[in-house]
Design a protein around this motif. Sequence first.
Motif, PDB file in Angstrom:
ATOM      1  N   LEU A   1       4.513   3.690   5.577  1.00 47.07           N
ATOM      2  CA  LEU A   1       3.325   3.505   6.409  1.00 47.07           C
ATOM      3  C   LEU A   1       3.099   4.680   7.349  1.00 47.07           C
ATOM      4  O   LEU A   1       1.952   4.981   7.707  1.00 47.07           O
ATOM      5  CB  LEU A   1       3.437   2.205   7.205  1.00 47.07           C
ATOM      6  N   GLU A   2       4.164   5.357   7.726  1.00 43.06           N
ATOM      7  CA  GLU A   2       3.990   6.568   8.543  1.00 43.06           C
ATOM      8  C   GLU A   2       3.199   7.613   7.764  1.00 43.06           C
ATOM      9  O   GLU A   2       2.343   8.303   8.323  1.00 43.06           O
ATOM     10  CB  GLU A   2       5.352   7.119   8.951  1.00 43.06           C
TER      11      GLU A   2
ATOM     12  N   PHE B   1      -3.727   0.026   8.750  1.00 42.42           N
ATOM     13  CA  PHE B   1      -2.491  -0.340   8.072  1.00 42.42           C
ATOM     14  C   PHE B   1      -1.670  -1.264   8.959  1.00 42.42           C
ATOM     15  O   PHE B   1      -1.696  -1.170  10.191  1.00 42.42           O
ATOM     16  CB  PHE B   1      -1.676   0.914   7.732  1.00 42.42           C
ATOM     17  N   LEU B   2      -0.926  -2.154   8.311  1.00 42.93           N
ATOM     18  CA  LEU B   2      -0.134  -3.146   9.018  1.00 42.93           C
ATOM     19  C   LEU B   2       1.230  -3.263   8.358  1.00 42.93           C
ATOM     20  O   LEU B   2       1.314  -3.436   7.130  1.00 42.93           O
ATOM     21  CB  LEU B   2      -0.848  -4.503   8.982  1.00 42.93           C
ATOM     22  N   GLU B   3       2.284  -3.176   9.156  1.00 45.83           N
ATOM     23  CA  GLU B   3       3.636  -3.370   8.643  1.00 45.83           C
ATOM     24  C   GLU B   3       3.952  -4.853   8.624  1.00 45.83           C
ATOM     25  O   GLU B   3       4.183  -5.469   9.674  1.00 45.83           O
ATOM     26  CB  GLU B   3       4.656  -2.615   9.503  1.00 45.83           C
TER      27      GLU B   3
ATOM     28  N   CYS C   1       0.803  -1.230   0.000  1.00 45.97           N
ATOM     29  CA  CYS C   1       0.000   0.000   0.000  1.00 45.97           C
ATOM     30  C   CYS C   1       0.829   1.269   0.000  1.00 45.97           C
ATOM     31  O   CYS C   1       0.322   2.345  -0.317  1.00 45.97           O
ATOM     32  CB  CYS C   1      -0.953   0.003   1.189  1.00 45.97           C
ATOM     33  N   GLY C   2       2.121   1.178   0.370  1.00 45.53           N
ATOM     34  CA  GLY C   2       2.960   2.374   0.372  1.00 45.53           C
ATOM     35  C   GLY C   2       2.379   3.481   1.218  1.00 45.53           C
ATOM     36  O   GLY C   2       1.973   3.263   2.362  1.00 45.53           O
ATOM     37  N   GLY C   3       2.309   4.692   0.640  1.00 43.19           N
ATOM     38  CA  GLY C   3       1.803   5.847   1.371  1.00 43.19           C
ATOM     39  C   GLY C   3       0.303   5.903   1.501  1.00 43.19           C
ATOM     40  O   GLY C   3      -0.236   6.845   2.112  1.00 43.19           O
ATOM     41  N   GLY C   4      -0.407   4.935   0.944  1.00 41.93           N
ATOM     42  CA  GLY C   4      -1.818   4.767   1.237  1.00 41.93           C
ATOM     43  C   GLY C   4      -2.799   5.623   0.466  1.00 41.93           C
ATOM     44  O   GLY C   4      -4.002   5.562   0.746  1.00 41.93           O
TER      45      GLY C   4
ATOM     46  N   VAL D   1      -1.295  -3.212   3.673  1.00 39.28           N
ATOM     47  CA  VAL D   1      -0.095  -3.874   4.194  1.00 39.28           C
ATOM     48  C   VAL D   1       1.114  -3.461   3.374  1.00 39.28           C
ATOM     49  O   VAL D   1       1.049  -3.319   2.148  1.00 39.28           O
ATOM     50  CB  VAL D   1      -0.246  -5.412   4.206  1.00 39.28           C
ATOM     51  N   ASP D   2       2.245  -3.285   4.055  1.00 43.28           N
ATOM     52  CA  ASP D   2       3.482  -2.899   3.394  1.00 43.28           C
ATOM     53  C   ASP D   2       4.641  -3.228   4.316  1.00 43.28           C
ATOM     54  O   ASP D   2       4.470  -3.316   5.546  1.00 43.28           O
ATOM     55  CB  ASP D   2       3.479  -1.405   3.054  1.00 43.28           C
TER      56      ASP D   2
END
Length: 281
Positions: free
Chosen positions: A82-83, A99-101, A53-56, A75-76
């Motif tokens: 993700l920040e 979001f999930l790392e 997803c990168g920067g979302g 997820v990324d």
Amino acid sequence: MANEQQHEYWNGEAGARWAAEDETMATLLRPVAQDLLAHLQPEPGSYAVDIGCGGGSQSVLLAESIGAGGEVLGVDISAPMLEIARGRDLPANAAALSFLETDAATYAFDPGSVDLLFSRFGVMFFDDPVAAFSNMRYALKDDGRLGFCCWQAMKDNQWTLLPVQAALRHIAPPESPDPHAPGPFALADPQRLESILAASGFGDIVIAPHAVNMNFGSGGGLRETVAELMAVGPVSRLLVDQPAETIARVVDEGAQVMEPFYTDGKLKLAGAVWFVTANAA
């Protein structure tokens, strides 16, 4: 660790650089994401996972498309990206978004829980794509779908080909890479892509070409626009650790080569992607 080099890349200096340029890429790729969502028509109220997803920015579009009552998980592997994603505002009446790392190639998704596996240019970076897609397929419901876009070959993507050609006039070319190694064009061969998905257990595989117009520029002039493009496209890897004077020559070369494509304050270059859909077989 699976995809160890990708973990290092997306959590190191490169990941921080991509995070800093995320809004540029979000603006650039928004039309592609919108076209992909129109192509897929996600079910209202469904549960979707945005792979890589990168920067979302496209995760938000996906949540809007699904609407209230649904859920999107992005997820990324990149903490810096993700920040950025977690700082995005979610419009009213959108699906719940979190979001999930993690690495989608190995993450233990709940089996049979997902309606749609979605990705905008996030699935080309797996060391073992069959293992990765197989793992993700287990997450799908029996009637679940896979839908993503990936780049066609560089030769068909003017927005990457011209900058790379300009750079190689001033930088020694790297060793010829494995065309199937993780990277932007790893899934460019449609026959190989279909074989990967079939070996991963997917059925009803459709790989459709889609042309896109890549419009760069924030009003700073041709040279600044070319410099922005050089900072975010595949050519950026060629410029890592190059001296400032070499980078300046590359940007000058790129500005000369791409001047015919600069109109109305925008650098307008052609792009070519695959829209890929498949069902859980």
